[in-house]
Design a protein around this motif. Structure first.
Motif, PDB file in Angstrom:
ATOM      1  N   UNK A  63       6.488   7.799   7.261  1.00  0.00           N
ATOM      2  CA  UNK A  63       5.285   7.345   7.952  1.00  0.00           C
ATOM      3  C   UNK A  63       5.527   5.955   8.532  1.00  0.00           C
ATOM      4  N   UNK A  64       5.090   5.755   9.775  1.00  0.00           N
ATOM      5  CA  UNK A  64       5.290   4.480  10.460  1.00  0.00           C
ATOM      6  C   UNK A  64       3.980   3.697  10.493  1.00  0.00           C
ATOM      7  N   UNK A  65       3.995   2.536   9.841  1.00  0.00           N
ATOM      8  CA  UNK A  65       2.844   1.635   9.868  1.00  0.00           C
ATOM      9  C   UNK A  65       3.216   0.442  10.752  1.00  0.00           C
ATOM     10  N   UNK A  66       2.703   0.419  11.977  1.00  0.00           N
ATOM     11  CA  UNK A  66       3.091  -0.638  12.918  1.00  0.00           C
ATOM     12  C   UNK A  66       2.323  -1.926  12.705  1.00  0.00           C
ATOM     13  N   UNK A  67       1.114  -1.825  12.144  1.00  0.00           N
ATOM     14  CA  UNK A  67       0.298  -3.019  11.929  1.00  0.00           C
ATOM     15  C   UNK A  67      -0.166  -3.054  10.483  1.00  0.00           C
ATOM     16  N   UNK A  68      -1.278  -3.686  10.222  1.00  0.00           N
ATOM     17  CA  UNK A  68      -1.732  -3.864   8.846  1.00  0.00           C
ATOM     18  C   UNK A  68      -2.167  -2.530   8.229  1.00  0.00           C
ATOM     19  N   UNK A  69      -1.794  -2.336   6.969  1.00  0.00           N
ATOM     20  CA  UNK A  69      -2.245  -1.171   6.218  1.00  0.00           C
ATOM     21  C   UNK A  69      -2.940  -1.656   4.953  1.00  0.00           C
ATOM     22  N   UNK A  70      -4.078  -1.041   4.649  1.00  0.00           N
ATOM     23  CA  UNK A  70      -4.907  -1.482   3.527  1.00  0.00           C
ATOM     24  C   UNK A  70      -5.067  -0.327   2.550  1.00  0.00           C
TER      25      UNK A  70
END
Length: 207
Positions: A193-200
Motif C-alpha cells: 500500500x502506498x501512503x503518499x501523505x499523512x496517514x492516521x
C-alpha cells in the motif's frame, strides 16, 4: 429463492434493463421511470457499466427506501462493475444486504459511503476515487477488498468496522488517509500500500 446474503459466492438474478449493460443510462425517460417505479427494498441490481449522475443515483436509492428500516435505502446483491459516478456520490446510510461489487468503478467528485452497512462481501477492486472519499462509521460485515484501488484526494475510514478479512493490497492513497478509531476483526492486508501523505491510525484496533 434469494441467495443467502452471507454467501458471496452465490449468483444472483439481478434486475437490469433490456438493451445491454447500459440500459438504465440510455433508456428513455418513460422506460427509466417505469423501471425505478418497479423497484422494491432489497432489490438485486445489475448496473454494470452504467453512468450515474447524482440525480439518477438519488432516484434509484429513493426507490428502494425501506419503511421497515426507518426509510433507509436497502439494496440486495448489486453489481456496479465498471460503472461511473459523476459530480459526487452519496450512498449515505445505505444497507447492502447482499454482496456489493464496485470493481473498476470510477467515482468523481465527493464520495460519501458514511454509515453504510455492507452485510455481504464488498469489492472495490481497481476502483478509482477522484474526489474526497469517506467511509466514516461504515460497517463491512463479510469482508472487503480494495485491492489496487486509487484514492486521489483525502480519504477517511474513521470509525469504520471491518468484521472479516480486509484487503488494501496495492492501494494508492495520494492524499491524507484516516483510519482513526477503525476496528479490524479479521486479517488486514496492507501489502504494498502506498501512503503518499499523512496517514492516521490513532486508536485503530486490530484483533
Amino acid at each position: 429463492g434469494h441467495p443467502r446474503s452471507d454467501d458471496p459466492a452465490q449468483p444472483c438474478k439481478a434486475t437490469s434493463l433490456p438493451g445491454g449493460d447500459r440500459g438504465l443510462a440510455h433508456a428513455s425517460d418513460q422506460v427509466r421511470d417505469q423501471f425505478l417505479a418497479g423497484l422494491t427494498p432489497g432489490a438485486d441490481l445489475d448496473m454494470r457499466g452504467v453512468s450515474f449522475t447524482p440525480n439518477l443515483l438519488n432516484r434509484l436509492l429513493n426507490a428502494v427506501c425501506d419503511p421497515h428500516r426507518n426509510n433507509r435505502p436497502h439494496l440486495g446483491h448489486v453489481d456496479f462493475r465498471r460503472a461511473s459516478f459523476s459530480k459526487g456520490v452519496k450512498f449515505y446510510n445505505t444497507l447492502f444486504s447482499g454482496s456489493a461489487d464496485f470493481s473498476q468503478t470510477s467515482f468523481s467528485g465527493e464520495t460519501d459511503f458514511n454509515r453504510t452497512l455492507f452485510s455481504g462481501f464488498a469489492q472495490f477492486i481497481k476502483a478509482s476515487f477522484s474526489g474526497s472519499t469517506s467511509f466514516n462509521g461504515t460497517s463491512f460485515s463479510w469482508g472487503a477488498d480494495f485491492a489496487k484501488a486509487s484514492f486521489s484526494k483525502y480519504a477517511s475510514f474513521t470509525g469504520a468496522s471491518f468484521l472479516k478479512n480486509t484487503f488494501f493490497t496495492d492501494v494508492s492513497f495520494s492524499g491524507d488517509i484516516h483510519f482513526n478509531k477503525a476496528s479490524f476483526s479479521g486479517d488486514a492486508n496492507f501489502n504494498r500500500t502506498l501512503f503518499s501523505r499523512d496517514s492516521n491510525f490513532a486508536e485503530t484496533s486490530f484483533s
